[in-house]
Design a protein around this motif. Structure first.
Motif, PDB file in Angstrom:
ATOM      1  N   LEU A 144      -4.077  -4.690   3.928  1.00 16.75           N
ATOM      2  CA  LEU A 144      -3.024  -4.607   2.921  1.00 16.75           C
ATOM      3  C   LEU A 144      -3.355  -3.457   1.967  1.00 16.75           C
ATOM      4  CD1 LEU A 144      -2.951  -8.442   2.158  1.00 16.75           C
ATOM      5  CD2 LEU A 144      -1.666  -7.214   3.925  1.00 16.75           C
ATOM      6  N   TYR A 189      -1.122 -11.380   9.950  1.00 17.74           N
ATOM      7  CA  TYR A 189       0.257 -11.051  10.320  1.00 17.74           C
ATOM      8  C   TYR A 189       1.237 -12.043   9.702  1.00 17.74           C
ATOM      9  CZ  TYR A 189       4.439 -10.613  13.222  1.00 17.74           C
ATOM     10  OH  TYR A 189       5.735 -10.470  13.651  1.00 17.74           O
ATOM     11  N   GLU A 249       1.513 -11.455   5.961  1.00 18.21           N
ATOM     12  CA  GLU A 249       2.324 -10.271   5.657  1.00 18.21           C
ATOM     13  C   GLU A 249       3.815 -10.597   5.769  1.00 18.21           C
ATOM     14  OE1 GLU A 249       0.044  -6.269   6.894  1.00 18.21           O
ATOM     15  OE2 GLU A 249       0.367  -7.648   8.546  1.00 18.21           O
ATOM     16  N   ARG A 250       4.200 -11.365   6.792  1.00 20.83           N
ATOM     17  CA  ARG A 250       5.601 -11.663   7.029  1.00 20.83           C
ATOM     18  C   ARG A 250       6.184 -12.634   6.011  1.00 20.83           C
ATOM     19  NH1 ARG A 250       8.106 -10.732  12.092  1.00 20.83           N
ATOM     20  NH2 ARG A 250       9.858 -11.814  11.102  1.00 20.83           N
ATOM     21  N   SER A 256       4.859  -7.442   3.310  1.00 15.27           N
ATOM     22  CA  SER A 256       5.312  -6.440   4.275  1.00 15.27           C
ATOM     23  C   SER A 256       6.740  -5.967   4.012  1.00 15.27           C
ATOM     24  CB  SER A 256       5.226  -7.011   5.704  1.00 15.27           C
ATOM     25  OG  SER A 256       6.142  -8.085   5.869  1.00 15.27           O
ATOM     26  N   HIS A 312       9.701  -3.891   3.336  1.00 16.68           N
ATOM     27  CA  HIS A 312       9.815  -2.439   3.416  1.00 16.68           C
ATOM     28  C   HIS A 312      11.243  -2.073   3.754  1.00 16.68           C
ATOM     29  CE1 HIS A 312       9.584   1.533   5.579  1.00 16.68           C
ATOM     30  NE2 HIS A 312       8.982   1.812   4.442  1.00 16.68           N
ATOM     31  N   HIS A 342       8.262   0.516  -0.105  1.00 14.75           N
ATOM     32  CA  HIS A 342       7.476  -0.708  -0.253  1.00 14.75           C
ATOM     33  C   HIS A 342       7.583  -1.241  -1.683  1.00 14.75           C
ATOM     34  CE1 HIS A 342       5.206  -0.894   3.566  1.00 14.75           C
ATOM     35  NE2 HIS A 342       5.334   0.430   3.565  1.00 14.75           N
TER      36      HIS A 342
END
Length: 496
Positions: A106, A385, A388-389, A394, A396, A407
Motif C-alpha cells: 500500500l 487483496y 484493498e478491495r 484501492s 482509483h 487515488h
C-alpha cells in the motif's frame, strides 16, 4: 424553488445534503418515513461497518469525532507509521486475519486519524448527518411520499399528493426500490437472485447448537453474531421467499434447521426481514436534471457490507460536482464525470457480491471453488487483496494519469501540524505545495475561494513536490520535486 431536492433521508441522502449545504446550496430532503428511528436502524439490527474510505469521508468533513462518539468507539491516536488494520472481515464466509495484510503493498498509505473501519449503526450515522445538515441550513421533511416526477430544461419537480416540490436538480437516494428511479425511467440491469437471506432477532432455546460466526454448510450459510439471538441465514431457494410474506417463527426455524443441520429451536421471534442477492445497476446515474445515488443507483447482497460504503462514495463524488454546477462555475462536462467515475466502482462491487454468492452455493462445484479460495485467501497476498478491495484503499478513478493521480489522497501531515483531512473540512479543493513554489499560488488565486493553497514541508511527502486534491479527496494532479506550473494549471482548469 430549491437548488436541489433529495428524495430519501438515509445515510446517502443526508451525506449528499451536507455536501451541498456546505457549498451554500439551498437543499430540501423529502423522506417517506414519518420518524427517523426504528429497530432496524438501531443496534443490533441496524449494525453496519464503515470502511476506512467511508471513515475518511467523515474525517475530511470534520464529522469523525461525533460519529465515533455516537458509535461508542474510542478515537485511536495517530502514529508515526501506518498501523496494521484492526479488521479485514471475510470473503464468502472465510474470515481473514488482519495481521496478514502486507502494508508494503500500500505505497500511498500514511497515518491518519480515520480508522480502517468503524462498527456503527444506521441510527448513529443518520443522527450525526441530520444534525450536521440542520446546522448547514438543509430542510428535512418527513412523512412525504413522492408519487410523481416531471422535468424540463430548467427544473425538476417532485410531487407528493397535491404538493409540488420544484428544484433545479433532483437526486434519488430512496433505496433499492427507488420511486425516483422508476418514475424517471432509468434502465436497471443486472442479475436475478439465487437466494433468500434472513436477518432476525430471536430467542434461542438452545443457542449452543449453533457455531459462532460464519458457518457455511452443504445447505447454505448461517451467521450468529455477538449479540445473543442476532442471526443471519442464507437459503439458496432462488429468492422465492423474499417479501412474498412475512417470515414466521415456524418458517424461520424450519429454514435454520435445514441450513444448519441442527435441531435448534426458536423460542420467540422478535423481528425478522428478508433480502436477496439480486444485483442490478442503473445504466446511467443521470437523466437530464435527475440523478441517482446509493441503493437507488445499484443494489446487491449485503455480503461484505459494501452497500453503505458504496453509497457514501457516491455522495462524496457527486456533492461538489453538483454544487459547482448549481453555482455555474463548473468546467464543461464536470457533472457527467459522476457517472463516468462511479459506475465502474459500482459494477466492481456488484461482481464482488456475485463472486461471494457463487462460492457459497450448496453444490459440489462451489464447494470445490470455495476450498481453493480458502487456501488463496489464507496467504498474505490473498488477505491484502481483499483488504484493498473492501477498505477503500484501492479506490482509483481513471483520470488519464499514472501514479497517485486518481487515488484517494494520503493524509499528508505538514511540519506545522496541519493535515490534509483538516484542510478539506470546508469542502474546497486543496493545493499542497511542499516546495513553497509561489508560481502555484499565483494559479490558485484566479479561482477565488474554490481552491485552498497551503505551502510548507511535509513530514513525509512520498517523494512529491506538490499535490492538487479535489474536494472529494481524490488526487487530481501530483508534481515531482520541482512542480511544473503548466501541468498544474491544466489540472486546475479541468476540475475547477
Amino acid at each position: 424553488m430549491h437548488d436541489v431536492v433529495i428524495v430519501g433521508a438515509g445515510p446517502v441522502g443526508l451525506f449528499l445534503a451536507c455536501e451541498l449545504g456546505l457549498a451554500g446550496c439551498s437543499v430540501l430532503v423529502l423522506e417517506r418515513e414519518p420518524e427517523p428511528r426504528s429497530p432496524w436502524r438501531s443496534f443490533p439490527l441496524g449494525m453496519r461497518g464503515l470502511s476506512g474510505g467511508s471513515a475518511e469521508a467523515f474525517y475530511r468533513r470534520g464529522m469523525l469525532p461525533p460519529l465515533l462518539a455516537a458509535s461508542g468507539v474510542a478515537e485511536r491516536p495517530v502514529t508515526d507509521e501506518p498501523a496494521p488494520p484492526q479488521s479485514v472481515g471475510h470473503f464468502a464466509g472465510t474470515p481473514l486475519d488482519p495481521a496478514d495484510v502486507d502494508l508494503a503493498r500500500l505505497p500511498y498509505r500514511l497515518p491518519s486519524p480515520a480508522l480502517d473501519g468503524i462498527m456503527t449503526s444506521l441510527e448513529a450515522v443518520e443522527t450525526v448527518l441530520a444534525e450536521r445538515a440542520g446546522k448547514l441550513g438543509v430542510e428535512i421533511r418527513r412523512g412525504v411520499a413522492v408519487t410523481a416526477i416531471t422535468q424540463d430544461d430548467s427544473a425538476a419537480v417532485a410531487r407528493a399528493g397535491e404538493q409540488e416540490y420544484p428544484a433545479r436538480w433532483l437526486v434519488g437516494c430512496d433505496g433499492g426500490r427507488s420511486t425516483v428511479r422508476r418514475l424517471a425511467g432509468f434502465d436497471f440491469d443486472g442479475t436475478e437472485p439465487q437466494l433468500t437471506g434472513y436477518l432476525a432477532l430471536v430467542t434461542l432455546a438452545d443457542p449452543g447448537l449453533l457455531a459462532p460466526g460464519f458457518t457455511v454448510t452443504p445447505q447454505g450459510m448461517y451467521l450468529t453474531m455477538s449479540e445473543p439471538g442476532h442471526l443471519g441465514v442464507l437459503d439458496f431457494d432462488g429468492g422465492a421467499y423474499d417479501r412474498s410474506r412475512p417470515p414466521t417463527r415456524e418458517h424461520l426455524q424450519s429454514v435454520l434447521r435445514r441450513v444448519s443441520g441442527t435441531d435448534v429451536t426458536l423460542g420467540e421471534l422478535h423481528l425478522a426481514s428478508t433480502f436477496t442477492d439480486r444485483a442490478k445497476q442503473a445504466t446511467t446515474y443521470r437523466r437530464g436534471r435527475i440523478l441517482l445515488a446509493g441503493d437507488a443507483a445499484h443494489i446487491h447482497s449485503p455480503l461484505g457490507g459494501q452497500g453503505l460504503n458504496l453509497g457514501i462514495g457516491d455522495a462524496m463524488n457527486l456533492g461538489w460536482k453538483l454544487a459547482a454546477t448549481v453555482a455555474e462555475c463548473a468546467p464543461s462536462g464536470l457533472l457527467d464525470t459522476y457517472t463516468a467515475e462511479r459506475h465502474p466502482i459500482g459494477a466492481r462491487v456488484l461482481d464482488w457480491s456475485r463472486a461471494q454468492v457463487a462460492a457459497m452455493r450448496p453444490d459440489r462445484h462451489s464447494r470445490a471453488a470455495r476450498s481453493v479460495l480458502h487456501d488463496v485467501l489464507s496467504t498474505r497476498d490473498g488477505t491484502t487483496y481483499v483488504f484493498e478491495r473492501t477498505s477503500g484503499t484501492s479506490l482509483h478513478y481513471d483520470l488519464g494519469e499514472q501514479g497517485l493521480v486518481g487515488h484517494n489522497a494520503p493524509d499528508f501531515a505538514l511540519e506545522n501540524g496541519t493535515r490534509v483531512g483538516d484542510l478539506l473540512h470546508d469542502g474546497r479543493g486543496v493545493a499542497l505545495d511542499f516546495t513553497e513554489n509561489g508560481q502555484l499560488q499565483e494559479v490558485t488565486r484566479r479561482y477565488g475561494d474554490r481552491i485552498r493553497y497551503e505551502a510548507g514541508p511535509a513530514k513525509n511527502d512520498l517523494g512529491f513536490g506538490a499535490v492538487l486534491i479535489r474536494p472529494d479527496g481524490i488526487v487530481a494532479w501530483a508534481g515531482e520535486r520541482v512542480p511544473d506550473r503548466g501541468s498544474f494549471e491544466r489540472a486546475v482548469r479541468r476540475w475547477f
